[in-house]
Design a protein around this motif. Sequence first.
Motif, PDB file in Angstrom:
ATOM      1  N   HIS A   1       0.865  -1.194   0.000  1.00  0.00           N
ATOM      2  CA  HIS A   1       0.000   0.000   0.000  1.00  0.00           C
ATOM      3  C   HIS A   1       0.893   1.234   0.000  1.00  0.00           C
ATOM      4  O   HIS A   1       2.127   1.112   0.115  1.00  0.00           O
ATOM      5  CB  HIS A   1      -0.979  -0.013   1.182  1.00  0.00           C
TER       6      HIS A   1
ATOM      7  N   SER B   1       0.688   3.490   2.253  1.00  0.00           N
ATOM      8  CA  SER B   1       0.786   4.006   3.627  1.00  0.00           C
ATOM      9  C   SER B   1       2.224   4.165   4.147  1.00  0.00           C
ATOM     10  O   SER B   1       2.458   5.054   4.970  1.00  0.00           O
ATOM     11  CB  SER B   1      -0.045   3.134   4.571  1.00  0.00           C
TER      12      SER B   1
ATOM     13  N   ARG C   1       0.159  -6.653  -4.713  1.00  0.00           N
ATOM     14  CA  ARG C   1      -0.358  -7.677  -3.793  1.00  0.00           C
ATOM     15  C   ARG C   1      -0.454  -9.010  -4.519  1.00  0.00           C
ATOM     16  O   ARG C   1      -0.878  -9.047  -5.685  1.00  0.00           O
ATOM     17  CB  ARG C   1      -1.738  -7.289  -3.250  1.00  0.00           C
TER      18      ARG C   1
ATOM     19  N   GLU D   1      -6.520  -6.374  -9.108  1.00  0.00           N
ATOM     20  CA  GLU D   1      -5.256  -6.540  -9.827  1.00  0.00           C
ATOM     21  C   GLU D   1      -4.177  -6.915  -8.821  1.00  0.00           C
ATOM     22  O   GLU D   1      -4.312  -6.636  -7.629  1.00  0.00           O
ATOM     23  CB  GLU D   1      -4.861  -5.215 -10.500  1.00  0.00           C
TER      24      GLU D   1
END
Length: 340
Positions: A171, A173, A197, A206
């Motif tokens: 991510h 983050s 991922r 995806e």
Amino acid sequence: MLEASLKELEASARARIVSASSAQELEAVRVEVLGRKGVIAGISKQMAGLPAEERSAVGRHLNAVKRALEAEFAARQAEFAEARLAARLDTEWVDLTLPAPGPRPGRMHPITRLQCEIEDLFLSMGFAVLDGPETETEYNNFDALNIPRDHPARDAQDTFWLKGETLLRTHTSPVQIRGLAKLKPPLRMIAPGRVFRNESVDASHEHTFYQVEGMMVDREVSIAHLIYYMKAMLTGLFHREVTVRLRPGYFPFVEPGFELDIHCLICDGAGCPVCKQSGWVEQMGCGLVHPNVLRMSGLDPDVWNGWAFGLGLTRLAMMRYGIDDIRLLQSGDLRFLYQF
Ligand code: FA5
């Protein structure tokens, strides 16, 4: 005697020049007649034995025959060259009356276009745009976000692990952690980028997709600020009222945490493969920055607090452009891309 053979030579050479059927055959005749060891050179040598008077007459005749034959050869060579050119023009031709195709400039990928718009929107609201690496440390991707090693939230994001304690970021983050280290509070930042991922791919999932992270840290930040900025962004992007809903959501790095869904714009809420027949599409996770995250970045949570969001940019592009299969976006199919 020599005079007679000169006449005969001239006549037979002319006949062979005219009847030569190819440039190669013509060249062979030219070498035989005019070459350094050719017939004319031979006659020239024989002239040495002639009386002076006869020698000069034969010499003049010889030169005249030589020049005439040279001219004949050149003319015939030109004919062959012209025929070669004509044959080429028959096969390689250009229609000069066709209109020019014109330049075919590149164009922006729909995700890039949307990313630029989001950046402009947030820049206009005083946010910094940060970049972070796609290869991240386990610490920035998980630990510093309050996801310790044995925390079940790690399993929720199937990770592509690399050597050492590095991974392909799951991510955007971790750029929050980089932002907290780089910009001192009060701060406002967004960080668009690609994430990865290890997931099975379908119409809305995806393995490689784009997110935009956003964070604001100040002294008195509330959920009202978060909702204000989220609405400002969605209205700016869709140029119309978009129905959103907030659900409680769990992310270890925010407390309280929410999932923000938007009403599916592909089917208008009727149900389609993208919204999994639910009429809603999950767009982002958000919430107030967890005190542990602030503490791990050296900030006192009693002084500072903030909100953060993580937006699925690829899914947003699908809503914006009415794309019903996420796989098209990275297919590289020009028939698809030229529509934008
Ligand atoms: C996160 O990735 C959190 N980092 C978001 C966040 C940031 C929460 C800050 C709180 C504060 P999540 O795993 O739900 O959360 O992914 C966020 C968004 O990415 C989703 O809402 C969705 O729009 C998009 N997304 C998730 N998985 C995929 C996928 N496989 N393909 C395409 N988009 C995806």
